[in-house]
Design an enzyme around this catalytic site. Sequence first.
Site, PDB file in Angstrom:
ATOM      1  N   ASP A 211       0.863  -1.187   0.000  1.00 51.12           N
ATOM      2  CA  ASP A 211       0.000   0.000   0.000  1.00 51.12           C
ATOM      3  C   ASP A 211       0.897   1.234   0.000  1.00 51.12           C
ATOM      4  O   ASP A 211       2.122   1.124  -0.118  1.00 51.12           O
ATOM      5  CB  ASP A 211      -0.956  -0.016   1.219  1.00 51.12           C
ATOM      6  CG  ASP A 211      -2.294   0.635   0.861  1.00 51.12           C
ATOM      7  OD1 ASP A 211      -2.276   1.832   0.512  1.00 51.12           O
ATOM      8  OD2 ASP A 211      -3.331  -0.039   0.895  1.00 51.12           O
ATOM      9  N   HIS A 285      -2.262   3.500  -4.690  1.00 49.34           N
ATOM     10  CA  HIS A 285      -1.839   2.903  -3.407  1.00 49.34           C
ATOM     11  C   HIS A 285      -0.431   2.312  -3.534  1.00 49.34           C
ATOM     12  O   HIS A 285      -0.152   1.239  -2.974  1.00 49.34           O
ATOM     13  CB  HIS A 285      -2.832   1.821  -2.951  1.00 49.34           C
ATOM     14  CG  HIS A 285      -4.096   2.388  -2.367  1.00 49.34           C
ATOM     15  ND1 HIS A 285      -4.122   3.039  -1.164  1.00 49.34           N
ATOM     16  CD2 HIS A 285      -5.362   2.411  -2.840  1.00 49.34           C
ATOM     17  CE1 HIS A 285      -5.367   3.442  -0.900  1.00 49.34           C
ATOM     18  NE2 HIS A 285      -6.135   3.080  -1.916  1.00 49.34           N
ATOM     19  N   GLU A 349      -9.312   3.262  -5.701  1.00 53.59           N
ATOM     20  CA  GLU A 349      -9.021   4.652  -5.331  1.00 53.59           C
ATOM     21  C   GLU A 349      -7.814   5.226  -6.082  1.00 53.59           C
ATOM     22  O   GLU A 349      -6.951   5.857  -5.486  1.00 53.59           O
ATOM     23  CB  GLU A 349      -8.799   4.741  -3.815  1.00 53.59           C
ATOM     24  CG  GLU A 349     -10.007   4.281  -3.013  1.00 53.59           C
ATOM     25  CD  GLU A 349      -9.768   4.233  -1.512  1.00 53.59           C
ATOM     26  OE1 GLU A 349     -10.673   4.642  -0.785  1.00 53.59           O
ATOM     27  OE2 GLU A 349      -8.688   3.773  -1.076  1.00 53.59           O
TER      28      GLU A 349
HETATM   29  C1  ACM Z   1     -10.850  -0.137  -0.273  1.00 47.45           C
HETATM   30  O1  ACM Z   1     -11.447  -0.143   0.824  1.00 47.45           O
HETATM   31  N1  ACM Z   1     -10.144   0.917  -0.645  1.00 47.45           N
HETATM   32  C2  ACM Z   1     -10.901  -1.286  -1.149  1.00 47.45           C
END
Ligand code: ACM
Length: 515
Positions: A211, A285, A349
């Site tokens: 991440d 991410h 995201e």
């Molecule tokens: C997520 O909760 N961003 C998959």
Amino acid sequence: MNRLIVFCVCFLAILPHNPAAADSTRSSSNSLIPAPLFLSTTAEGFKPGESVGISVGEFSAMRGTAAWLAGLMSAGGREFSVLDEGQGELAIRSERVSGEVLEKSFRSAGQSVPARISEAYSLAISPDGVMIRATTETGQFYGLVSLWQIVEALPQDADWPGVMILDAPEFEWRGLMLDSARHMQSPEFIKRYIDWMALHKMNVFHWHLTDDQAWRLEIKSWPKLAQVGGFRVPAGEAPAADIDPDTGEARLYGGYYSQDEVRDIVAHAASRHVTVVPEIDVPGHATAAIAAYPELGVPGHGVENVPASWGIYHNAINLEESTFEFLEDVLGEVVTLFPGPFIHLGGDEVETDQWEHSSRVRERMDELGIESIQGVQNYYVERLQGFLDDYDRRVIGWDEILQSDLPPHAAVMSWRGVEGAVEAAKKGHQAVLSPAPILYLDHLQTAAANAPPGRGGVMTTRDLYHFDPLPGSLKENRDLILGLQGNLWTEHVRTEERVAYMTWPRAAAIAELGW
Ligand code: ACM
């Protein structure tokens, strides 16, 4: 048996697995979690001796796993051990049977034949002892787990109740996701977490390994991913101000899983009939990866350190050919470590502004024939699915990957509600339901003032039991729904003790809904 398991199981054993079935006369055999498809009590049970022999019969690969369960059962005072035929008195036997034999048992009990007969089992406790019948090791394992739950809930010196159980799961994917990036857990803890899953017949451990705030998987061809990307200043102002006098820098928090540790965890999971699905989250991410190798980022958006704050970062990896070579190197190592059919490629995201404003990214889009910024993400999925095809692996990603056409065999994990699964199914893709907020285990599980930290908004075990795993139009698309999963993000969950606390007992409700 370790104390946490004792706590979880004792606590779980008193929870109603089916609110309608909750009554004060429940015996140990109907406190099974998840509740079996069919259970009838019979007149006479079994009187076990002081030592109880278990034979795995033809399921010889199950010896080690059965020995683990024998160890758990021995915690009640009797001595359980795995024996070969002829080695001693056998109270618990297993028999491999054909699918037809098992199906006939369901029919004879007036039950419809379950679709997932490969995971099905029958379990009979009679004056002759215990007999588990299954077509596969997995079915036999689930039979033993049910027996353990029955024995575990009984007083030490009690006889075992006479029962006949016929059982099989509803869904193929009964999962939990653990975020080991925001906060890391030890390999020993991960193995215990998998044990707890297996004791609830959950079978997919989705391991969030990368991440913005960390890259936790050793990649031999790109060593700085873990060596640099695995370490950061802990979150908060105080740690940032805690300067180590030896280095003059803030002390770092972190670590990573070596490939040897990963292999050990994956083998352990396999012995518990759990598949590990690794997540390598791209193209967003990915700040920790860019901190380790700045050439992966969009020109002009260098990253100096692995960040410590939570939230969505705008960094995304670029479209250079060398970046795809990097991704193929990474995935080439990932497929050797994780033998399961799915590799999770994240995709959630993704902020596109760095791509939009980069003349180099635009140039690469023209070269690659990508017509829109939206199409960039799709290009990653298509290209990486193409690479994984050579290894017979399928991409699964968060529901944002649905924004344009996907390779037909890519699967979708619906997290922004269940709409991602609805849309995936409309387009003919398989889907897993892990919708926020209901299946997000980082939400507080009680409003108590002394509750450990979590995301705002309380999601209780009761709330989870009321989640419908096939809402609305998904009933008509049942065939495309792989199953469901709870997600534990760990921004707020710093310790292993809290990981256990946030997961249980709510995961028992997920196990119930998935079975
Ligand atoms: C997520 O909760 N961003 C998959």
